[in-house]
Design an enzyme around this catalytic site. Structure first.
Site, PDB file in Angstrom:
ATOM      1  N   ASN A 108     -13.903   5.119   6.041  1.00 21.70           N
ATOM      2  CA  ASN A 108     -13.969   4.025   7.016  1.00 21.70           C
ATOM      3  C   ASN A 108     -12.997   4.191   8.175  1.00 21.70           C
ATOM      4  O   ASN A 108     -13.292   3.786   9.302  1.00 21.70           O
ATOM      5  CB  ASN A 108     -13.727   2.689   6.317  1.00 21.70           C
ATOM      6  N   TYR A 141       0.805  -1.225   0.000  1.00 20.99           N
ATOM      7  CA  TYR A 141       0.000   0.000   0.000  1.00 20.99           C
ATOM      8  C   TYR A 141       0.837   1.275   0.000  1.00 20.99           C
ATOM      9  O   TYR A 141       0.298   2.373  -0.030  1.00 20.99           O
ATOM     10  CB  TYR A 141      -0.930   0.005   1.216  1.00 20.99           C
ATOM     11  N   HIS A 172      -4.719   6.120  -0.722  1.00 21.40           N
ATOM     12  CA  HIS A 172      -5.332   5.918   0.596  1.00 21.40           C
ATOM     13  C   HIS A 172      -4.314   6.031   1.727  1.00 21.40           C
ATOM     14  O   HIS A 172      -4.697   5.995   2.900  1.00 21.40           O
ATOM     15  CB  HIS A 172      -5.992   4.536   0.628  1.00 21.40           C
ATOM     16  N   TYR A 183      -4.753  -1.820   9.886  1.00 25.59           N
ATOM     17  CA  TYR A 183      -5.474  -1.543   8.644  1.00 25.59           C
ATOM     18  C   TYR A 183      -6.511  -0.422   8.857  1.00 25.59           C
ATOM     19  O   TYR A 183      -7.011  -0.205   9.954  1.00 25.59           O
ATOM     20  CB  TYR A 183      -6.115  -2.788   8.038  1.00 25.59           C
TER      21      TYR A 183
END
Length: 247
Positions: free
Chosen positions: A163, A65, A70, A115
């Site tokens: 989220n 990632y 993000h 996460y």
């Protein structure tokens, strides 16, 4: 000037910018006291105490990632760490953390490692452990509603379907009155899937805009930590809003 970290029944002096580690024996509160001698009487001193800040960047751990849209919250924490000389070298409450200061104000940098969707599992316990008030919990995260590379500082807000922010609000008893530094990443082009867009890396042009935004973000964080939501923050937001508008 020497700064001091004080906890109940203890007062430990340390040179400014010295790195120290939090562990299970660490005090549940930490603050910096600046001591300045009086100009008229050496026997008198002025003690200034500063409320600490918890600055949290949101992202996903792992090389997979790294550099994705993000994860710009992680990138901002890394930039602050580099600029202010604060080592991220401790794992606590499922987060990679570093403790230091901006000016004389103590700060705790954090990158949750559970996460994005579980970020609250780090932020809630860290805020409780170090007794950081809600108004001093600064979240740094990506925002699709802003053009790529545009920043916005705000004192509170909802989760905006993010989220990570939603998880943190859930671990702060549903409260939303905490500051945010949003980093614009733009909207998915055409019919591109949102998840695929968030996990995509930036184009070369977008990357330059993000790198510039990270530099500006460090200064914005310094302004907020040292001066609060002052006129300087208002001017910063206004400048960001129009920085890519062509005259």
């Amino acid at each position: 000037m020497l700064c001091a970290i004080s906890a109940p029944y203890t007062l430990i002096q340390y040179p400014k910018n010295t790195h120290f580690r939090a562990n299970r024996f660490a005090p549940s509160t930490f603050r910096v006291s600046a001591v300045a001698s009086s100009s008229s009487l050496d026997s008198k001193a002025t003690n200034l105490e500063y409320t600490p800040w918890l600055i949290v960047g949101l992202g996903n751990p792992g090389n997979k990632y790294h550099g994705t849209r993000h994860n710009v919250g992680f990138e901002m924490i890394d930039k602050i760490s580099q600029t202010e000389g604060i080592l991220l070298n401790t794992i606590q409450s499922k987060a990679l953390i570093g403790i230091g200061s901006i000016g004389d104000v103590p700060i705790l940098l954090a990158k949750p490692q559970a996460y994005m969707n579980y970020s609250g599992e780090s932020v809630g316990p860290l805020a409780a452990y170090y007794k950081v008030p809600l108004r001093h919990i600064l979240l740094v995260y990506d925002e699709m509603c802003l053009p790529n590379g545009v920043l916005r500082l705000q004192p509170k807000g909802g989760h905006g379907h993010h989220n990570g922010v939603k998880s943190i609000m859930g671990h702060l008893d549903g409260r939303k009155e905490f500051p945010r530094l949003c980093i614009g990443i733009g909207n998915p082009p055409g019919n591109m899937d949102m998840k695929a867009f968030l996990l995509q890396k930036f184009s070369s042009t977008e990357r330059k805009q993000i790198d510039a935004a990270l530099e500006q973000g460090v200064e914005a964080v310094r302004t907020l930590v040292l001066s609060g939501f002052s006129d300087s923050v208002t001017r910063f937001n206004l400048g960001q809003k129009y920085k890519y508008h062509k005259v």
